[in-house]
Design a protein around this motif. Structure first.
Motif, PDB file in Angstrom:
ATOM      1  N   ASN A  45       0.822  -1.212   0.000  1.00  0.00           N
ATOM      2  CA  ASN A  45       0.000   0.000   0.000  1.00  0.00           C
ATOM      3  C   ASN A  45       0.856   1.262   0.000  1.00  0.00           C
ATOM      4  O   ASN A  45       0.522   2.247  -0.664  1.00  0.00           O
ATOM      5  CB  ASN A  45      -0.959   0.007   1.188  1.00  0.00           C
ATOM      6  CG  ASN A  45      -2.106  -0.961   0.996  1.00  0.00           C
ATOM      7  OD1 ASN A  45      -2.404  -1.375  -0.113  1.00  0.00           O
ATOM      8  ND2 ASN A  45      -2.758  -1.310   2.083  1.00  0.00           N
ATOM      9  N   LYS A  47       3.905   1.556  -1.267  1.00  0.00           N
ATOM     10  CA  LYS A  47       4.482   1.669  -2.607  1.00  0.00           C
ATOM     11  C   LYS A  47       3.443   2.160  -3.608  1.00  0.00           C
ATOM     12  O   LYS A  47       3.743   2.978  -4.484  1.00  0.00           O
ATOM     13  CB  LYS A  47       5.058   0.329  -3.047  1.00  0.00           C
ATOM     14  CG  LYS A  47       6.328  -0.032  -2.309  1.00  0.00           C
ATOM     15  CD  LYS A  47       6.828  -1.406  -2.693  1.00  0.00           C
ATOM     16  CE  LYS A  47       8.112  -1.704  -1.958  1.00  0.00           C
ATOM     17  NZ  LYS A  47       8.021  -2.791  -1.037  1.00  0.00           N
ATOM     18  N   ALA A  48       2.224   1.670  -3.484  1.00  0.00           N
ATOM     19  CA  ALA A  48       1.156   2.111  -4.379  1.00  0.00           C
ATOM     20  C   ALA A  48       0.840   3.588  -4.151  1.00  0.00           C
ATOM     21  O   ALA A  48       0.581   4.329  -5.109  1.00  0.00           O
ATOM     22  CB  ALA A  48      -0.096   1.258  -4.185  1.00  0.00           C
ATOM     23  N   SER A  49       0.889   4.029  -2.913  1.00  0.00           N
ATOM     24  CA  SER A  49       0.657   5.447  -2.621  1.00  0.00           C
ATOM     25  C   SER A  49       1.763   6.313  -3.215  1.00  0.00           C
ATOM     26  O   SER A  49       1.500   7.372  -3.801  1.00  0.00           O
ATOM     27  CB  SER A  49       0.581   5.666  -1.110  1.00  0.00           C
ATOM     28  OG  SER A  49      -0.532   4.988  -0.578  1.00  0.00           O
ATOM     29  N   LEU A  51       3.539   5.511  -5.782  1.00  0.00           N
ATOM     30  CA  LEU A  51       3.296   5.430  -7.218  1.00  0.00           C
ATOM     31  C   LEU A  51       2.232   6.432  -7.643  1.00  0.00           C
ATOM     32  O   LEU A  51       2.388   7.135  -8.645  1.00  0.00           O
ATOM     33  CB  LEU A  51       2.879   4.003  -7.593  1.00  0.00           C
ATOM     34  CG  LEU A  51       2.474   3.751  -9.044  1.00  0.00           C
ATOM     35  CD1 LEU A  51       3.628   4.052  -9.988  1.00  0.00           C
ATOM     36  CD2 LEU A  51       2.009   2.302  -9.202  1.00  0.00           C
ATOM     37  N   ALA A  52       1.162   6.530  -6.880  1.00  0.00           N
ATOM     38  CA  ALA A  52       0.083   7.460  -7.216  1.00  0.00           C
ATOM     39  C   ALA A  52       0.578   8.905  -7.187  1.00  0.00           C
ATOM     40  O   ALA A  52       0.274   9.690  -8.097  1.00  0.00           O
ATOM     41  CB  ALA A  52      -1.086   7.271  -6.248  1.00  0.00           C
ATOM     42  N   CYS A  87      -3.006   1.947 -12.143  1.00  0.00           N
ATOM     43  CA  CYS A  87      -2.443   0.759 -11.479  1.00  0.00           C
ATOM     44  C   CYS A  87      -2.355   0.978  -9.970  1.00  0.00           C
ATOM     45  O   CYS A  87      -2.666   0.068  -9.189  1.00  0.00           O
ATOM     46  CB  CYS A  87      -1.062   0.435 -12.048  1.00  0.00           C
ATOM     47  SG  CYS A  87      -1.076  -0.261 -13.701  1.00  0.00           S
ATOM     48  N   ALA A  88      -1.950   2.165  -9.573  1.00  0.00           N
ATOM     49  CA  ALA A  88      -1.873   2.477  -8.141  1.00  0.00           C
ATOM     50  C   ALA A  88      -3.258   2.418  -7.511  1.00  0.00           C
ATOM     51  O   ALA A  88      -3.425   1.890  -6.406  1.00  0.00           O
ATOM     52  CB  ALA A  88      -1.254   3.851  -7.930  1.00  0.00           C
ATOM     53  N   VAL A 145       1.191  -2.904  -8.707  1.00  0.00           N
ATOM     54  CA  VAL A 145       2.196  -1.903  -8.360  1.00  0.00           C
ATOM     55  C   VAL A 145       3.398  -2.026  -9.300  1.00  0.00           C
ATOM     56  O   VAL A 145       3.915  -1.024  -9.805  1.00  0.00           O
ATOM     57  CB  VAL A 145       2.628  -2.028  -6.876  1.00  0.00           C
ATOM     58  CG1 VAL A 145       3.848  -1.161  -6.577  1.00  0.00           C
ATOM     59  CG2 VAL A 145       1.473  -1.652  -5.964  1.00  0.00           C
ATOM     60  N   GLY A 148       2.543  -0.621 -12.588  1.00  0.00           N
ATOM     61  CA  GLY A 148       2.449   0.822 -12.437  1.00  0.00           C
ATOM     62  C   GLY A 148       3.811   1.485 -12.454  1.00  0.00           C
ATOM     63  O   GLY A 148       4.003   2.530 -13.100  1.00  0.00           O
TER      64      GLY A 148
END
Length: 170
Positions: A45, A47-49, A51-52, A87-88, A145, A148
């Motif tokens: 989460n 890493k996804a944040s 990425l966003a 993707c994020a 992720v 992304g």
């Protein structure tokens, strides 16, 4: 009681104690694995944040001006940054709760005639199934992720090309 009957009873007691010890050990290990999965979920989460946020920065950078010399690269950068952002979003999407549910446990065992050892055995089976589902979901989110970040890298490269062409006048 005869000696043979006592020996059989002692043997049965030993087998029950050994099974009980195994069940307890499995229960403890599953709890550790659940904690580990929770830590990895937080990592994905995070890493996804990141990425966003990074994709948002690239979206803003891609649209800050009208690219006149290499507009295809500018559009590619924008599109790829949007893909990274999507993707994020998929990676951090809310999911269904995976795990043992309190109401189900109470309904299943509160008035049961099942022994405590059997209940604990069934609970560790439920924990193992829930953990398997959680691991699968976590792997899926991690793949989103990864893709992304790949799109983000390509977007950054495209933006670098269009910026270089604009600045250097190529």
């Amino acid at each position: 009681m005869t000696q043979l009957a006592l020996d059989a009873k002692n043997s049965d007691d030993e087998l029950r104690r050994a099974r009980f010890a195994r069940v307890r050990l499995l229960n403890e290990e599953l709890d550790k694995l659940v904690t580990d999965a929770a830590d990895r979920t937080v990592s994905v989460n995070s890493k996804a944040s990141f990425l966003a946020v990074s994709a948002g920065v690239l979206v803003a950078a891609s649209t800050v001006q009208l690219w006149t010399k290499s507009p295809a690269f500018g559009v590619a950068a924008l599109g790829l940054a949007c893909v990274a952002l999507a993707c994020a979003a998929v990676a951090v999407r809310p999911g269904k709760r995976m795990g043992i549910q309190a109401r189900r446990l109470v309904d299943r065992y509160a008035d049961s005639t099942t022994s405590a050892l059997q209940v604990e055995s069934q609970i560790i089976e439920d924990k193992a199934n829930a953990l398997t589902q959680r691991e699968s979901d976590l792997r899926s989110r991690a793949v989103w992720v990864w893709w992304g970040f790949a799109a983000l890298a390509l977007a950054a490269a495209a933006l670098t090309v269009v910026f270089a062409v604009e600045v250097l006048g190529g």
